[in-house]
Design a protein around this motif. Sequence first.
Motif, mmCIF file in Angstrom:
data_model
loop_
_atom_site.group_PDB
_atom_site.id
_atom_site.type_symbol
_atom_site.label_atom_id
_atom_site.label_comp_id
_atom_site.label_asym_id
_atom_site.label_seq_id
_atom_site.Cartn_x
_atom_site.Cartn_y
_atom_site.Cartn_z
ATOM 1 N N ASP A 171 -0.784 -2.007 -6.799
ATOM 2 C CA ASP A 171 -0.798 -3.124 -5.821
ATOM 3 C C ASP A 171 0.720 -3.172 -5.308
ATOM 4 N N THR A 172 0.771 -2.294 -3.989
ATOM 5 C CA THR A 172 2.148 -2.078 -3.418
ATOM 6 C C THR A 172 2.856 -3.313 -3.084
ATOM 7 N N GLY A 173 2.129 -4.394 -2.598
ATOM 8 C CA GLY A 173 2.804 -5.739 -2.256
ATOM 9 C C GLY A 173 3.631 -6.172 -3.666
ATOM 10 N N MET B 98 5.488 -4.147 -5.552
ATOM 11 C CA MET B 98 6.681 -3.556 -5.506
ATOM 12 C C MET B 98 7.551 -4.134 -4.533
ATOM 13 N N TYR B 99 6.944 -4.417 -3.388
ATOM 14 C CA TYR B 99 7.815 -5.015 -2.284
ATOM 15 C C TYR B 99 8.360 -6.318 -2.632
ATOM 16 N N ARG B 100 7.513 -7.168 -3.446
ATOM 17 C CA ARG B 100 7.758 -8.328 -3.857
ATOM 18 C C ARG B 100 8.972 -8.411 -4.975
ATOM 19 N N ALA B 101 8.992 -7.259 -5.795
ATOM 20 C CA ALA B 101 9.974 -7.087 -6.895
ATOM 21 C C ALA B 101 11.353 -6.699 -6.221
ATOM 22 N N MET C 7 10.351 -13.912 1.749
ATOM 23 C CA MET C 7 11.354 -12.905 1.716
ATOM 24 C C MET C 7 11.116 -11.513 1.617
ATOM 25 N N THR C 8 10.009 -11.270 1.189
ATOM 26 C CA THR C 8 9.480 -9.884 1.010
ATOM 27 C C THR C 8 9.072 -9.598 2.636
ATOM 28 N N SER C 9 8.190 -10.316 3.144
ATOM 29 C CA SER C 9 7.973 -10.023 4.427
ATOM 30 C C SER C 9 9.377 -9.751 5.401
ATOM 31 N N VAL D 249 12.050 -8.482 4.173
ATOM 32 C CA VAL D 249 12.842 -7.344 4.204
ATOM 33 C C VAL D 249 12.120 -6.064 4.049
ATOM 34 N N SER D 250 10.817 -6.267 4.007
ATOM 35 C CA SER D 250 9.924 -4.870 4.164
ATOM 36 C C SER D 250 9.976 -4.189 5.331
ATOM 37 N N LYS D 251 10.737 -4.669 6.368
ATOM 38 C CA LYS D 251 11.085 -3.960 7.606
ATOM 39 C C LYS D 251 11.877 -2.691 7.442
ATOM 40 N N ILE E 254 14.377 0.360 2.024
ATOM 41 C CA ILE E 254 13.261 -0.117 1.190
ATOM 42 C C ILE E 254 11.742 0.704 1.249
ATOM 43 N N ARG E 255 11.594 0.930 2.546
ATOM 44 C CA ARG E 255 10.209 1.443 2.681
ATOM 45 C C ARG E 255 10.210 2.971 2.073
ATOM 46 N N GLU E 256 11.065 3.645 2.421
ATOM 47 C CA GLU E 256 11.247 4.973 2.049
ATOM 48 C C GLU E 256 11.312 4.989 0.300
ATOM 49 N N GLY F 203 -2.309 -2.381 0.454
ATOM 50 C CA GLY F 203 -0.778 -3.144 1.096
ATOM 51 C C GLY F 203 -1.205 -3.126 2.481
ATOM 52 N N ARG F 204 -0.053 -2.657 3.133
ATOM 53 C CA ARG F 204 -0.219 -3.007 4.684
ATOM 54 C C ARG F 204 -0.078 -1.466 5.392
ATOM 55 N N ASP F 205 0.477 -0.455 4.686
ATOM 56 C CA ASP F 205 0.511 1.121 5.636
ATOM 57 C C ASP F 205 -0.143 2.210 4.566
ATOM 58 N N ILE F 206 -0.958 1.689 3.696
ATOM 59 C CA ILE F 206 -1.269 2.701 2.900
ATOM 60 C C ILE F 206 -2.278 3.803 3.612
ATOM 61 N N ILE G 123 2.748 -16.716 10.800
ATOM 62 C CA ILE G 123 3.951 -16.375 10.606
ATOM 63 C C ILE G 123 4.099 -14.707 10.047
ATOM 64 N N ARG G 124 3.372 -15.043 9.026
ATOM 65 C CA ARG G 124 3.448 -13.534 7.946
ATOM 66 C C ARG G 124 2.585 -12.559 9.007
ATOM 67 N N ASP G 125 1.814 -12.686 9.236
ATOM 68 C CA ASP G 125 0.584 -11.675 9.987
ATOM 69 C C ASP G 125 1.604 -11.078 11.168
ATOM 70 N N GLN H 241 4.835 -11.058 11.547
ATOM 71 C CA GLN H 241 5.927 -10.252 11.250
ATOM 72 C C GLN H 241 5.572 -8.902 10.828
ATOM 73 N N ASP H 242 4.478 -8.738 9.936
ATOM 74 C CA ASP H 242 3.777 -7.545 9.176
ATOM 75 C C ASP H 242 3.197 -6.675 10.435
ATOM 76 N N MET H 243 2.656 -7.362 11.720
ATOM 77 C CA MET H 243 1.978 -6.764 12.357
ATOM 78 C C MET H 243 2.998 -6.033 13.606
ATOM 79 N N THR H 244 4.138 -6.863 13.629
ATOM 80 C CA THR H 244 5.109 -6.279 14.859
ATOM 81 C C THR H 244 6.252 -5.639 14.484
ATOM 82 N N ARG H 245 6.725 -5.486 13.218
ATOM 83 C CA ARG H 245 7.746 -4.694 12.777
ATOM 84 C C ARG H 245 7.691 -3.353 13.391
ATOM 85 N N GLU H 246 9.106 -2.775 13.514
ATOM 86 C CA GLU H 246 8.854 -1.385 13.966
ATOM 87 C C GLU H 246 8.064 -0.215 13.170
HETATM 88 O O1 DC Z 1 0.282 -8.179 -0.481
HETATM 89 P P1 DC Z 1 1.391 -9.051 -0.443
HETATM 90 O O2 DC Z 1 1.277 -10.383 0.069
HETATM 91 O O3 DC Z 1 1.898 -9.181 -1.916
HETATM 92 O O4 DC Z 1 2.775 -8.393 0.305
HETATM 93 C C1 DC Z 1 3.814 -9.126 0.503
HETATM 94 C C2 DC Z 1 4.742 -8.722 1.635
HETATM 95 O O5 DC Z 1 5.053 -7.252 1.299
HETATM 96 C C3 DC Z 1 3.696 -8.815 2.862
HETATM 97 O O6 DC Z 1 4.150 -9.915 3.812
HETATM 98 C C4 DC Z 1 4.443 -7.253 3.790
HETATM 99 C C5 DC Z 1 4.942 -6.397 2.614
HETATM 100 N N1 DC Z 1 4.192 -5.125 2.261
HETATM 101 C C6 DC Z 1 4.417 -4.177 2.955
HETATM 102 O O7 DC Z 1 5.252 -4.361 4.086
HETATM 103 N N2 DC Z 1 3.747 -2.970 2.783
HETATM 104 C C7 DC Z 1 2.860 -2.961 1.746
HETATM 105 N N3 DC Z 1 2.292 -1.619 1.574
HETATM 106 C C8 DC Z 1 2.789 -4.025 0.926
HETATM 107 C C9 DC Z 1 3.074 -5.036 1.351
#
Ligand code: DC
Length: 222
Positions: free
Chosen positions: A32-34, A36-39, A96-98, A100-102, A106-108, A127-130, A177-179, A181-186
């Motif tokens: 569950d990669t989310g 990790m971003y949440r942590a 907060m996760t959404s 800072v995950s940009k 952090i992503r690296e 996740g979002r970018d697997i 809002i979350r969608d 943010q997650d879909m439009t980040r660079e």
């Molecule tokens: O899947 P989740 O709701 O636990 O994810 C929380 C946030 O983490 C989500 O808004 C975007 C970010 N995330 C990400 O950027 N990349 C991933 N691979 C997983 C999650």
Amino acid sequence: MSFQIAIDGPAGAGKSTIAKRVAKKKEIIYVDTGAMYRAMAYYLLKRGVNSGDAEAVERECEGARISISYENGEQVVWLNGENVNGVIRTEKVGQMTSDVSKYPKIREQLTLLQKELASTNDVVMDGRDIGTCVLPEADVKVYLTASVEVRAKRRYLELSEKGVSCDLEQITKDIEIRDRQDMTREISPLKQAEDAVLVDSSDMTIDEAVEVILGLCKENQQ
Ligand code: DC
């Protein structure tokens, strides 16, 4: 080479429930990669970091050592030696996760950890970018989605069952809002990989979605 199943999609599409079941059936690990971003977000919140302050985020994130282990088949996320499974699922941490995950740093850091895990284990990773960034060569790629209305209702029921008072309209707004943010980040935005199979779970049961994914695994010979 390990066998890799990548499942991406927006919040509330049922990724973790479905991915967990697929992992159990295939007797492989679920990552569950989310979480990790949440942590990481939880750590930054505890440090009082403002998510809009790029410099502070990139400086402070160096202090977070994140790893995962498995206890009775369940993923445990460790933050600087502390099991944080119980504290990373709140709305506050989710937002907060959404936010800072940009940030690239952090992503690296987390992408590296995810790639390492998948190089030595057969995995179902969500996740979002697997499928697009972390495991571009995955054997099976799924883009799991559902309508905003269905996702909001699922979240509402989940919270209500836990006895948490909540408002469907507010949940719908938060999801939108979350969608966005997650879909439009660079960097590594949420999007369907070109070779991913679209699975819309709006009118599916969990078992049906699991069957679709297991069918794709068979087609890809595992
Ligand atoms: O899947 P989740 O709701 O636990 O994810 C929380 C946030 O983490 C989500 O808004 C975007 C970010 N995330 C990400 O950027 N990349 C991933 N691979 C997983 C999650």
